[in-house]
Design an enzyme around this catalytic site. Structure first.
Site, mmCIF file in Angstrom:
data_model
loop_
_atom_site.group_PDB
_atom_site.id
_atom_site.type_symbol
_atom_site.label_atom_id
_atom_site.label_comp_id
_atom_site.label_asym_id
_atom_site.label_seq_id
_atom_site.Cartn_x
_atom_site.Cartn_y
_atom_site.Cartn_z
ATOM 1 N N LYS A 1 0.862 -1.190 0.000
ATOM 2 C CA LYS A 1 0.000 0.000 0.000
ATOM 3 C C LYS A 1 0.896 1.237 0.000
ATOM 4 O O LYS A 1 1.870 1.295 0.766
ATOM 5 C CB LYS A 1 -0.888 -0.030 1.247
ATOM 6 C CG LYS A 1 -1.929 1.077 1.322
ATOM 7 C CD LYS A 1 -2.762 0.937 2.592
ATOM 8 C CE LYS A 1 -3.913 1.926 2.634
ATOM 9 N NZ LYS A 1 -4.740 1.773 3.857
ATOM 10 N N SER B 1 -9.669 1.649 2.775
ATOM 11 C CA SER B 1 -8.775 2.393 1.909
ATOM 12 C C SER B 1 -7.717 1.528 1.214
ATOM 13 O O SER B 1 -7.132 1.969 0.236
ATOM 14 C CB SER B 1 -8.074 3.479 2.714
ATOM 15 O OG SER B 1 -7.213 2.895 3.672
ATOM 16 N N SER C 1 -9.787 -0.558 7.055
ATOM 17 C CA SER C 1 -9.168 -0.396 5.737
ATOM 18 C C SER C 1 -8.445 -1.624 5.202
ATOM 19 O O SER C 1 -8.096 -1.658 4.025
ATOM 20 C CB SER C 1 -8.200 0.790 5.751
ATOM 21 O OG SER C 1 -8.923 1.988 5.643
#
Lengths: 480, 509
Positions: free
Chosen positions: B88, B163, B187
């Protein structure tokens, strides 16, 4: 005309003398190349985190204990938030609702009395960087100072004059230097002072409106800035005006202050506990260990010198100014071994001869060639009559040059005092017989010629004759 | 078993690591296979924001060379030697652009590696690139990315969740062997549910946050996202553990999580929190979770109803605590030291400091980030602090106590991960509150600092993944992983070589 009483409280930032920063491993050296003492945490890089320097905590605890504060078992770091280019994270890690130390006081001698200025709190925080503004062209930021650990020492409004404020600062400087927690050097920014100043008609209990003075960075400025502010407020109130609660910036070059912001413009720092840092826990064992390591503090030494040794306030003040000097003095007194009886003489030697030599050479007591026990021995030699006070000064000079103990110097140079009465009498008789005219004048009443004969005897013995004996003998011989 | 080059990408990370160590496949082969896959696939998905092909191949060659020189001692190379993974783009990588999917950091190249990044590197992993996310991890659909839209590989008209949407989408579409995400309010778990993969949010403090661009410091955790429970356990072993750079990290030895995978659930008591089943849950999701509960009963677990009475306060509490911390954490993006700086007017006049701040932050942050900065700034204002932030912290304590009480009688909690399967792109962008509700079941876990994970438990009729959430006691990752592995085995989700039995559609022609 109203008699105005100033009411002053100080907020002093003390830079803690740690090798690394408060929350990261960068160094803290003064005068390093700009922005060389940085790392991801100091720079506020995304993802960087703070890790609290345990040494800074120990120093802060020592300062708290030395000022008689209550040390919180659990204190907390908070974020103080504002935007400025020299504040890399957009917040300063400080303490707010739960500071490390509360209460306590700083004590110092002032006007022949012990003054006690109470403390509100001492909290830990990190320093910001330094902004350097270059006219209108550009501003530069040096983050070497950013993240350096500080203690903010906040006093109660107990101070009543600019002079007293300066004395408080000196006492605090002396204290942090004794503790070894800070260099206390104002020129290097290791001590910085903000002053809250208000005035009120003498006798009134209620406090006046205060102004906060910032940017006071030398002892001289502490006094100047506060005096200036007191005068400004008297001028305003005296002419029927009102004081605005505001923050004012002291400009030492101009010798004046100007308004930075009023209370209405005051920033909201949006304090909240820093979630990156756990509660600071102080175990009682840690507290006890630090307490046990505290040195004798300057005021305690001062009191001992005054009460036990009978020294004057000035002497006590001079001798306790620096811990190293006081400790030199203490170990000399101890070596003298007369439960303090030699203290006065030692104090005189330290203050007159020793400090003069050291100052001349720009040396610290730590670098003094004369060891404390040797100074004690010198004083003992005088007391025993082995050497005269006058010869002692020569011995002292040789000791300073060579680092030898006085006994060896006296031996080597043959400086033992001549206290053999018959030997001195022989020399005295010789002097008298060589100076018949002066003898006659003396006997005719010119008594002050005694000094001449003493001088001649001392000269003949190269100063080694016991002056007391010489006096006695000459008087007897001349009166015969 | 011989496999074609393209089949390699479907293997689990653990299987890839085993084959690399055994010399059956090289790290270069794996890396090339994934780079080819990314080239084919990611135009449609949008999972990657940065692809580091050359760097990855060089790294793979380095691993292969090290393996060749390891002379029968390949274990020295670390448990992920040669396995291509992706991160990420909120994890700080030295020398590789790290954007947080924000315009304010669009060109920032960090000078240091975060702790999890260096731990993966030490374990021998090959980094393929950086994955898409909602800007600064704020969002539930990855639509708040300032860089590109990311799509759900099962249905390209739908969001992958967020996210960590890029991490979930890349893993399920076989564009990396496994990935890491971060989880502040769901997330990791919510996009894992939307994409049908396994994702674990560790106990707060188990994994270092050093080098994780902070959203909400008291809630953020890094965790593994992978296609199999075994891979998640393997990655967790690598990244977990005390870090002297993170004062909130837990100083405790890391268990070998993979050893827990065979334990089963017999004798475990699984709590079913009433509040997570009480209406508002999509019927297909509810059915799949009920079926999972039945499966656990078959496997020998006891299920009991429990109550977490303060659950209804989780959302408002989260939206005070998280934005408050975010408003502070994002203050450093000021245009002074790195990232975007806007210091001129439209007609090239230099502006002063205050205007520079306003212009930089005005241009650099997207609407959701600005919304949260404003929420947080408001909550921390002097005079409002007690009513908002402090009150939220008090409620947080009550939420934590709910869990403590429940865990006195149960070993695990089980609930849906999300109220619905993946929603359509654009569906919730007009109403932030609707978007916030997508995380309604995942927020409490962060507020309480507990470990939680998503385990795929079925599909809707239209073929969208459904996930169930397991929540464990503090540092209860082993029990959680054991239960997840038992379920995965029972439903036959994973075939030989760690290849999932059901995969999203391939590239549309």
């Amino acid at each position: 005309m109203t008699d105005w009483e100033p009411v002053i409280g100080l907020e002093v930032h003390v830079q803690l003398a740690t090798a690394t920063k408060a929350f990261s491993p960068s160094g803290t050296a003064f005068g390093a190349t700009p922005n060389s003492l940085t790392d991801p945490t100091v720079l506020g890089l995304p993802g960087a985190l703070p890790v609290f320097n345990r040494r800074a905590l120990q120093y802060a605890i020592a300062l708290g204990l030395a000022t008689g504060c209550t040390i919180r078992e659990r204190s907390r770091f908070a974020r103080k938030q504002y935007f400025y280019p020299d504040l890399p994270k957009g917040y300063q890690i400080s303490q707010y609702e739960e500071p490390l130390c509360e209460g306590g006081a700083v004590e110092f001698l002032f006007g022949g009395q012990v003054r006690r200025v109470r403390l509100t709190r001492i909290h830990m925080e990190e320093d910001a960087g330094k902004s350097i503004h270059h006219s209108n062209v550009a501003s530069w930021v040096d983050l070497n100072r950013a993240g350096v650990p500080l203690c903010e020492v906040v006093s109660e409004p107990d101070i009543r004059s600019a002079e007293e404020a300066a004395e408080y600062m000196r006492a605090l400087r002396q204290l942090v230097r004794y503790l070894g927690v800070s260099g206390g050097d104002m020129e290097k920014g290791q001590l910085r002072c903000d002053a809250n100043v208000s005035i009120r008609p003498r006798g009134q209990a209620e406090l006046g409106t205060r102004a906060e003075l910032k940017n006071i960075n030398s002892f001289r400025f502490v006094q100047n800035a506060i005096e200036h502010e007191i005068a400004r407020q008297i001028r305003i109130l005296g002419s029927g005006g009102t004081i605005v609660q505001e923050t004012r910036l002291w400009d030492s070059d101009a010798g004046t202050s100007r308004s930075m912001r009023t209370k209405e413009e005051a920033e909201d720092y949006r304090y909240f506990p820093d979630p990156d840092l756990p509660v600071v826990k102080v175990e009682s064992a840690t507290l006890e260990a630090i307490k046990a390591d505290l040195p004798e503090l300057p005021m305690a030494k001062c009191r001992r010198y005054l009460d036990d040794y009978g020294l004057s306030e000035d002497d006590a003040r001079t001798l306790t100014a620096e811990r190293s000097l006081a400790e030199f003095f203490d170990s000399a007194v101890e070596a003298h071994g007369s439960s303090g009886k030699g203290a006065k003489a030692i104090a005189n030697w330290v203050q007159s001869e020793l400090l003069r030599e050291l100052n001349r050479d720009g040396k610290d007591v730590g670098e003094c060639p004369i060891k404390a026990p040797h100074l004690a021995e010198l004083v003992s030699l005088i007391e025993k009559g082995t050497i005269s006070g006058k010869i002692a000064k020569d011995v002292f000079a040789k000791m300073y040059q060579t680092g030898d103990p006085p006994g060896i110097v006296v031996e080597r140079e043959g400086l033992q005092q001549i206290s053999d009465e018959s030997a001195i009498e022989e020399i005295a008789r010789k002097i008298l017989s060589e100076n018949p005219k002066q003898v006659a004048s003396y006997q005719a009443g010119k008594q002050n010629l005694l000094g001449f004969f003493v001088g001649q005897v001392m000269k003949a013995t190269r100063g080694k004759a016991n002056p007391k004996l010489v006096n006695q003998l000459l008087r007897r011989l001349l009166d015969e | 078993m011989a496999v074609s080059e393209t089949d390699l990408i479907y293997l689990s990370a653990a299987e890839q690591a085993r084959r690399v160590r055994a010399g059956e496949v090289s790290s270069r082969q794996l890396t090339e296979a994934y780079l080819a896959r990314i080239a084919d696939m990611d135009g449609e998905i949008g999972a990657y924001v940065t692809i580091e092909g050359d760097r990855a191949l060089a790294r793979a060659d380095h691993i292969d060379a090290a393996l060749a020189g390891a002379n029968g001692h390949p274990d020295q190379l670390g448990p992920l030697a040669g396995v291509p993974i992706a991160l990420k783009d909120i994890l700080v990588t030295e020398g590789i652009k790290t954007t947080a999917a924000s315009a304010i950091l669009a060109d920032w190249i960090p000078p240091y590696d975060g702790t999890v990044v260096s731990r993966l590197s030490r374990a021998g992993a090959v980094l393929l690139g950086k994955l898409n996310l909602d800007e600064f991890a704020m969002g539930s659909s990855t639509e708040n990315s300032a860089i590109k839209t990311c799509r759900n590989p099962w249905d390209r008209s739908r969001v992958p969740g967020g996210s960590s949407g890029g991490s979930a989408a890349a893993v399920v579409s076989f564009q990396c062997a496994a990935s890491l995400g971060t989880d502040t309010g769901g997330s990791i778990r919510q996009p894992s549910a939307f994409c049908g993969i396994v994702g674990l949010k560790p106990t707060y403090g188990l994994v270092s946050r050093y080098g994780v661009i902070a959203f909400a410091s008291s809630l953020d955790q890094v965790g593994p996202m992978a296609r199999t429970v075994e891979d998640v356990a393997l990655l967790l072993e690598v990244i977990a553990g005390f870090d002297p750079h993170d004062s909130t990290s837990i100083d405790r030895p890391v268990p070998r999580y993979r050893d827990a995978l065979g334990r089963g659930v017999s004798g475990l008591t699984i709590g079913l929190p009433d509040e997570y089943f009480a209406g508002g849950v999509d019927a297909e999701v509810a059915r799949a979770v009920e079926a999972a509960i039945a499966t656990y009963q078959t496997l020998g677990a006891k299920t009991v109803p429990v109550s977490l009475p303060h659950t209804k306060y989780a959302l408002p509490t989260y939206y005070l605590v998280a934005p408050a911390e975010a408003s502070s954490n994002l203050a450093r993006f000021d245009g002074v030291r790195y990232g975007l700086r806007r210091s001129e007017t439209d007609d090239s006049q230099k502006v002063g400091l205050f205007d520079m701040y306003c212009k930089t932050r005005g241009a650099g942050f997207g609407p959701e980030v600005k919304r949260r900065i404003m929420l947080g700034t408001f909550a921390l204002r002097s005079g409002y602090y007690d009513a908002y932030y402090l009150k939220a912290q008090q409620v947080r304590t009550l939420i934590r106590r709910d869990f403590e009480r429940a865990f006195e009688t149960v070993d695990l909690l089980l609930a849906p991960t999300t109220p619905t399967p993946a929603f359509a792109v654009g569906e919730k962008m007009a109403n932030p509150l609707d978007m916030y509700l997508a995380d309604i079941f995942t927020l409490s876990c962060n507020l309480a600092g507990l470990p939680g994970m998503n385990v795929p438990c079925g599909f809707t009729e239209s073929g969208l993944p459904i996930g169930m959430q397991l929540l464990g006691k503090p540092l209860g990752e082993e029990t959680m992983l054991a239960a997840a592995a038992a379920f995965e085995r029972e439903i036959g989700a994973i075939g030989a070589g760690g290849v999932p039995t059901r995969r999203p559609p391939e590239v549309s022609s």
